[in-house]
Motif scaffolding. Structure first.
Motif, PDB file in Angstrom:
ATOM      1  N   UNK A  58       2.195   0.233   5.077  1.00 51.27           N
ATOM      2  CA  UNK A  58       1.114  -0.354   4.430  1.00 51.27           C
ATOM      3  C   UNK A  58       0.791  -0.094   2.886  1.00 51.27           C
ATOM      4  N   UNK A  59       0.623  -1.152   2.350  1.00 54.67           N
ATOM      5  CA  UNK A  59       0.296  -0.760   0.658  1.00 54.67           C
ATOM      6  C   UNK A  59      -1.178  -0.920   0.660  1.00 54.67           C
ATOM      7  N   UNK A  60      -1.513   0.147  -0.246  1.00 56.04           N
ATOM      8  CA  UNK A  60      -3.330   0.051  -0.491  1.00 56.04           C
ATOM      9  C   UNK A  60      -3.627  -0.997  -1.446  1.00 56.04           C
ATOM     10  N   UNK A  61      -4.830  -1.275  -1.545  1.00 52.72           N
ATOM     11  CA  UNK A  61      -5.379  -1.857  -2.742  1.00 52.72           C
ATOM     12  C   UNK A  61      -5.047  -1.552  -4.086  1.00 52.72           C
ATOM     13  N   UNK A  62      -5.453  -0.090  -4.101  1.00 57.64           N
ATOM     14  CA  UNK A  62      -5.203   0.605  -5.294  1.00 57.64           C
ATOM     15  C   UNK A  62      -3.645   0.650  -5.769  1.00 57.64           C
ATOM     16  N   UNK A  63      -2.811   0.561  -4.885  1.00 55.54           N
ATOM     17  CA  UNK A  63      -1.464   0.712  -5.298  1.00 55.54           C
ATOM     18  C   UNK A  63      -1.140  -0.768  -5.949  1.00 55.54           C
ATOM     19  N   UNK A  64      -1.593  -1.651  -5.254  1.00 51.94           N
ATOM     20  CA  UNK A  64      -1.280  -3.111  -6.005  1.00 51.94           C
ATOM     21  C   UNK A  64      -1.796  -3.395  -7.005  1.00 51.94           C
ATOM     22  N   UNK A  65      -3.097  -2.773  -7.320  1.00 53.27           N
ATOM     23  CA  UNK A  65      -3.988  -2.980  -8.513  1.00 53.27           C
ATOM     24  C   UNK A  65      -3.221  -2.324  -9.727  1.00 53.27           C
ATOM     25  N   UNK A  66      -2.472  -1.438  -9.622  1.00 54.38           N
ATOM     26  CA  UNK A  66      -1.773  -0.789 -10.786  1.00 54.38           C
ATOM     27  C   UNK A  66      -0.742  -1.800 -11.611  1.00 54.38           C
ATOM     28  N   UNK A  67      -0.439  -2.934 -10.871  1.00 54.53           N
ATOM     29  CA  UNK A  67       0.519  -3.793 -11.652  1.00 54.53           C
ATOM     30  C   UNK A  67      -0.265  -4.574 -12.615  1.00 54.53           C
ATOM     31  N   UNK A  68       0.371  -4.599 -13.775  1.00 55.28           N
ATOM     32  CA  UNK A  68      -0.326  -5.383 -14.842  1.00 55.28           C
ATOM     33  C   UNK A  68       0.277  -6.879 -14.991  1.00 55.28           C
ATOM     34  N   UNK A  69       1.074  -7.348 -13.905  1.00 53.09           N
ATOM     35  CA  UNK A  69       1.742  -8.715 -13.808  1.00 53.09           C
ATOM     36  C   UNK A  69       2.459  -9.105 -15.169  1.00 53.09           C
ATOM     37  N   UNK A  70       3.495  -7.957 -15.345  1.00 48.37           N
ATOM     38  CA  UNK A  70       4.073  -8.558 -16.711  1.00 48.37           C
ATOM     39  C   UNK A  70       5.576  -9.429 -16.167  1.00 48.37           C
ATOM     40  N   UNK A  71       5.960  -9.120 -14.975  1.00 49.31           N
ATOM     41  CA  UNK A  71       7.050  -9.889 -14.360  1.00 49.31           C
ATOM     42  C   UNK A  71       8.268  -9.386 -14.570  1.00 49.31           C
ATOM     43  N   UNK A  72       8.600  -8.194 -15.316  1.00 50.71           N
ATOM     44  CA  UNK A  72       9.892  -7.654 -15.760  1.00 50.71           C
ATOM     45  C   UNK A  72      10.438  -7.220 -14.228  1.00 50.71           C
ATOM     46  N   UNK A  73       9.678  -6.561 -13.465  1.00 52.19           N
ATOM     47  CA  UNK A  73      10.370  -6.105 -12.263  1.00 52.19           C
ATOM     48  C   UNK A  73      11.222  -7.186 -11.431  1.00 52.19           C
ATOM     49  N   UNK A  74      10.709  -8.560 -11.673  1.00 52.40           N
ATOM     50  CA  UNK A  74      11.517  -9.672 -10.975  1.00 52.40           C
ATOM     51  C   UNK A  74      12.631 -10.195 -11.676  1.00 52.40           C
ATOM     52  N   UNK A  75      13.126  -9.406 -12.459  1.00 52.76           N
ATOM     53  CA  UNK A  75      14.463  -9.839 -13.291  1.00 52.76           C
ATOM     54  C   UNK A  75      15.439  -9.204 -12.406  1.00 52.76           C
TER      55      UNK A  75
END
Length: 95
Positions: free
Chosen positions: A2-19
């Motif tokens: 289970x991923x916590x909300x604080x874990x998800x909030x760390x992401x800046x949405x740069x998209x580089x991990x999706x390459x």
């Protein structure tokens, strides 16, 4: 897991991990190939809530996976990892 909300909030949405990445001789390299589910204009996953079902190759970010060196060096998920080794750009083909 289970991923916590604080874990998800760390992401800046740069998209580089999706390459796509390639592991070669113990090092991880970025390619210039984005996941087909990545909206390149918004840098958001178009199937985020169901990404692991919609794209079985999508790796769930856990502390163990992150420590392998799959995220950029300036990613908030790795900022506290001492001696973190970020992926390298894929070497350009020599002409």
């Amino acid at each position: 897991m289970r991923i916590s909300k604080s874990w998800e909030e760390k992401c800046r949405r740069c998209g580089r991990c999706c390459y796509e990445k390639v592991e070669h001789e113990g090092d991880i390299y970025y390619t210039d190939i984005p996941c087909e589910k990545l909206d390149q204009a918004t840098r958001l996953c178009t199937v985020y809530e169901n990404r692991h079902k919609a794209r079985p190759g999508c790796v769930r970010l856990t502390p163990r996976i992150i420590a392998r060196g799959v995220l950029p060096a300036d990613c908030p998920y790795v900022e506290e990892i001492e001696d973190y080794r970020a992926p390298h750009p894929w070497p350009e083909e020599e002409s």
